[in-house]
Design a protein around this motif. Structure first.
Motif, PDB file in Angstrom:
ATOM      1  N   VAL A   1      -1.645  -8.996  -7.576  1.00 20.41           N
ATOM      2  CA  VAL A   1      -0.331  -7.851  -8.132  1.00 20.41           C
ATOM      3  C   VAL A   1       0.582  -7.681  -6.717  1.00 20.41           C
ATOM      4  CG1 VAL A   1       0.065  -5.528  -8.883  1.00 20.41           C
ATOM      5  CG2 VAL A   1      -2.085  -6.757  -9.371  1.00 20.41           C
ATOM      6  N   ASN A   2       1.831  -7.808  -6.807  1.00 21.15           N
ATOM      7  CA  ASN A   2       2.898  -7.505  -5.925  1.00 21.15           C
ATOM      8  C   ASN A   2       3.285  -6.145  -6.153  1.00 21.15           C
ATOM      9  OD1 ASN A   2       4.666  -7.442  -3.652  1.00 21.15           O
ATOM     10  ND2 ASN A   2       6.217  -8.206  -4.930  1.00 21.15           N
ATOM     11  N   THR A   3       3.018  -4.938  -5.248  1.00 19.73           N
ATOM     12  CA  THR A   3       3.647  -3.772  -5.429  1.00 19.73           C
ATOM     13  C   THR A   3       4.714  -3.326  -4.271  1.00 19.73           C
ATOM     14  OG1 THR A   3       2.059  -2.634  -3.763  1.00 19.73           O
ATOM     15  CG2 THR A   3       1.172  -3.067  -6.145  1.00 19.73           C
ATOM     16  N   LEU A   4       5.089  -4.550  -3.810  1.00 19.93           N
ATOM     17  CA  LEU A   4       6.170  -4.163  -2.733  1.00 19.93           C
ATOM     18  C   LEU A   4       7.494  -4.008  -3.235  1.00 19.93           C
ATOM     19  CD1 LEU A   4       5.283  -6.886   0.038  1.00 19.93           C
ATOM     20  CD2 LEU A   4       4.765  -4.247   0.278  1.00 19.93           C
TER      21      LEU A   4
ATOM     22  N   TYR B   1       1.061 -10.267 -11.047  1.00 22.05           N
ATOM     23  CA  TYR B   1       2.011  -9.410 -11.824  1.00 22.05           C
ATOM     24  C   TYR B   1       2.784  -8.788 -10.492  1.00 22.05           C
ATOM     25  CZ  TYR B   1       2.534  -5.027 -14.744  1.00 22.05           C
ATOM     26  OH  TYR B   1       3.047  -4.115 -15.694  1.00 22.05           O
ATOM     27  N   ASP B   2       4.036  -8.430 -11.054  1.00 23.60           N
ATOM     28  CA  ASP B   2       4.968  -7.881 -10.110  1.00 23.60           C
ATOM     29  C   ASP B   2       5.345  -6.528 -10.577  1.00 23.60           C
ATOM     30  OD1 ASP B   2       7.253  -7.248  -8.316  1.00 23.60           O
ATOM     31  OD2 ASP B   2       7.019  -9.350  -7.682  1.00 23.60           O
ATOM     32  N   LEU B   3       5.422  -5.513  -9.803  1.00 19.62           N
ATOM     33  CA  LEU B   3       5.655  -4.067 -10.628  1.00 19.62           C
ATOM     34  C   LEU B   3       7.425  -4.051 -10.826  1.00 19.62           C
ATOM     35  CD1 LEU B   3       2.951  -3.356  -9.880  1.00 19.62           C
ATOM     36  CD2 LEU B   3       3.799  -1.250  -9.050  1.00 19.62           C
TER      37      LEU B   3
ATOM     38  N   ALA C   1       0.735  -1.316  -0.013  1.00 22.16           N
ATOM     39  CA  ALA C   1      -0.080   0.107   0.114  1.00 22.16           C
ATOM     40  C   ALA C   1       0.831   1.427  -0.051  1.00 22.16           C
ATOM     41  CB  ALA C   1      -0.912  -0.113   1.335  1.00 22.16           C
ATOM     42  N   GLY C   2       1.903   1.307  -0.731  1.00 22.72           N
ATOM     43  CA  GLY C   2       2.696   2.520  -0.987  1.00 22.72           C
ATOM     44  C   GLY C   2       2.379   3.555  -2.139  1.00 22.72           C
ATOM     45  N   GLY C   3       3.386   4.174  -2.551  1.00 21.90           N
ATOM     46  CA  GLY C   3       3.060   5.063  -3.748  1.00 21.90           C
ATOM     47  C   GLY C   3       2.642   4.355  -4.812  1.00 21.90           C
ATOM     48  N   ALA C   4       3.414   3.269  -5.224  1.00 21.10           N
ATOM     49  CA  ALA C   4       3.079   2.677  -6.443  1.00 21.10           C
ATOM     50  C   ALA C   4       1.778   1.928  -6.472  1.00 21.10           C
ATOM     51  CB  ALA C   4       4.136   1.672  -6.788  1.00 21.10           C
ATOM     52  N   ALA C   5       1.358   1.332  -5.213  1.00 20.68           N
ATOM     53  CA  ALA C   5       0.175   0.707  -5.051  1.00 20.68           C
ATOM     54  C   ALA C   5      -1.182   1.700  -5.154  1.00 20.68           C
ATOM     55  CB  ALA C   5       0.178   0.191  -3.532  1.00 20.68           C
ATOM     56  N   ARG C   6      -0.952   2.928  -4.736  1.00 24.72           N
ATOM     57  CA  ARG C   6      -1.927   3.884  -4.931  1.00 24.72           C
ATOM     58  C   ARG C   6      -2.355   3.942  -6.566  1.00 24.72           C
ATOM     59  NH1 ARG C   6      -3.610   7.338  -0.655  1.00 24.72           N
ATOM     60  NH2 ARG C   6      -4.652   8.666  -2.041  1.00 24.72           N
ATOM     61  N   ALA C   7      -1.195   4.081  -7.558  1.00 30.93           N
ATOM     62  CA  ALA C   7      -1.450   4.175  -8.930  1.00 30.93           C
ATOM     63  C   ALA C   7      -1.863   3.004  -9.353  1.00 30.93           C
ATOM     64  CB  ALA C   7       0.059   4.410  -9.723  1.00 30.93           C
ATOM     65  N   VAL C   8      -1.604   1.968  -8.820  1.00 30.76           N
ATOM     66  CA  VAL C   8      -2.165   0.530  -9.318  1.00 30.76           C
ATOM     67  C   VAL C   8      -3.824   0.561  -9.032  1.00 30.76           C
ATOM     68  CG1 VAL C   8      -2.206  -1.880  -9.288  1.00 30.76           C
ATOM     69  CG2 VAL C   8      -0.082  -0.750  -9.236  1.00 30.76           C
ATOM     70  N   ALA C   9      -3.867   0.866  -7.981  1.00 30.03           N
ATOM     71  CA  ALA C   9      -5.508   0.846  -7.232  1.00 30.03           C
ATOM     72  C   ALA C   9      -6.449   1.557  -8.097  1.00 30.03           C
ATOM     73  CB  ALA C   9      -5.407   1.165  -5.880  1.00 30.03           C
TER      74      ALA C   9
END
Ligand code: NDP
Length: 286
Positions: free
Chosen positions: A199-202, A227-229, A134-142
């Protein structure tokens, strides 16, 4: 190769560290294909230098910049305008210099959408999606998932408040149903039973609180796209596990290319050659 002259338009990626960035390769490949007298470079910029760096973009007439770690979340106060999606995500990764007006966008949202729908061919918006992180990239994915029409998202994260904050925003803006779960292997095993997308956003492989990777205990992902970012190495351990469990797997290279492509379209008003850019990125990273 372009011939640099007095009319060459300059673009750049700013961040720290920056020397590993694939952005110059992606953008210069597109500039050459489109026969534009433009050039794209990388500048090392720290968060405390954001104001001065964006001042230099105006002063030097740089056509636009991309922002990467640690600048995406600190640029907003120094911009003249911010696009709605960047506001929702709370991060700007593209700044366009429109005759001295700096306009901020977030193209990670479109980057993930393109990669998921066009590259991975995923179309199961009717099924719940499971996200890790639930970091910065996770917000964009969400935001990207919500814009795509996904109506149910489960987030597994170490700090539940950070996941709740994202899901509250999605619920208010898009009416998405969300649930928060701990970053823990049994909870994840239960969540992924009914999902077609994980999706792994870590910025790391998911681990239990005791520091042990828990992915080895999960099985039967034949119906799941994973999917892994991350994209370096091209097959992060998490994706390797998912492949062994039968999943279709994708790394974040397609997202990286597509966020660059949309940024280039904002910069130049030309259509970016996505397939060529992806081919170049794959050649470089494999
Ligand atoms: P962040 O540093 O913001 O990630 C924060 C997330 O990692 C949070 O969920 C945080 O949990 C979790 N986390 C951090 N440390 C730990 C730990 N020790 N144990 C458990 N969880 C932890 O990174 P970003 O969101 O900016 O980026 C994530 C990844 O995505 C990076 O690898 C980045 O390179 C990649 N990325 C790829 C893109 C692409 O185009 N392919 C675009 C953008 C990013 P908590 O909330 O508890 O703190």
């Amino acid at each position: 190769m372009i011939n640099i002259d007095g009319k060459t338009k300059l673009y750049a990626v700013l961040g720290s560290p920056i020397s590993h960035s694939l952005s110059p390769l992606l953008h210069n490949t597109a500039f050459e294909y489109l026969e534009l007298n433009s050039c794209y470079v990388a500048f090392q910029v720290e968060a405390k230098e954001m104001k001065e760096a964006l001042g230099a973009v105006k002063c030097l007439g740089i056509g636009g910049v991309n922002l990467t770690h640690p600048l995406k979340e600190v640029a907003q106060p120094y911009l003249d305008q911010i696009d709605e999606k960047a506001r929702l995500v709370g991060a700007v990764n593209t700044v366009v210099n429109r005759e001295g007006n700096l306009v901020g966008y977030n193209t990670d949202v479109e980057g993930f959408r393109w990669s998921l729908l066009e590259e991975a061919g995923w179309d199961r918006t009717d099924s719940p999606v499971v996200m890790i992180g639930a970091g910065g990239a996770a917000r964009a994915v969400a935001v990207s998932l919500a814009e795509t029409g996904v109506s149910s998202i489960k987030i597994h994260n170490r700090t539940s408040e950070n996941a709740t904050e994202i899901l509250d925003m999605l619920s208010q803006r898009y009416g998405v149903n969300g649930e928060v779960f701990p970053l823990e292997k049994d909870a994840l095993a239960a969540s992924i039973k009914n999902t077609s997308l994980l999706v792994n956003t870590l910025p790391m492989d998911p681990m239990d609180a005791d520091g042990k990777p828990f992915y080895k205990n999960l099985r039967h992902l034949e119906e799941t796209t994973v999917y892994d970012l991350r994209y370096s190495p091209p097959v992060p351990t998490f994706l390797d596990w998912a492949r062994q469990a039968g999943a279709r797997t994708f790394n974040g290279l397609g997202m990286l290319m597509a966020q660059a492509a949309e940024a280039l379209e904002y910069f130049t008003n030309r259509q970016a050659p996505r397939e060529l850019m992806l081919k170049k990125a794959r050649e470089y990273s494999e």
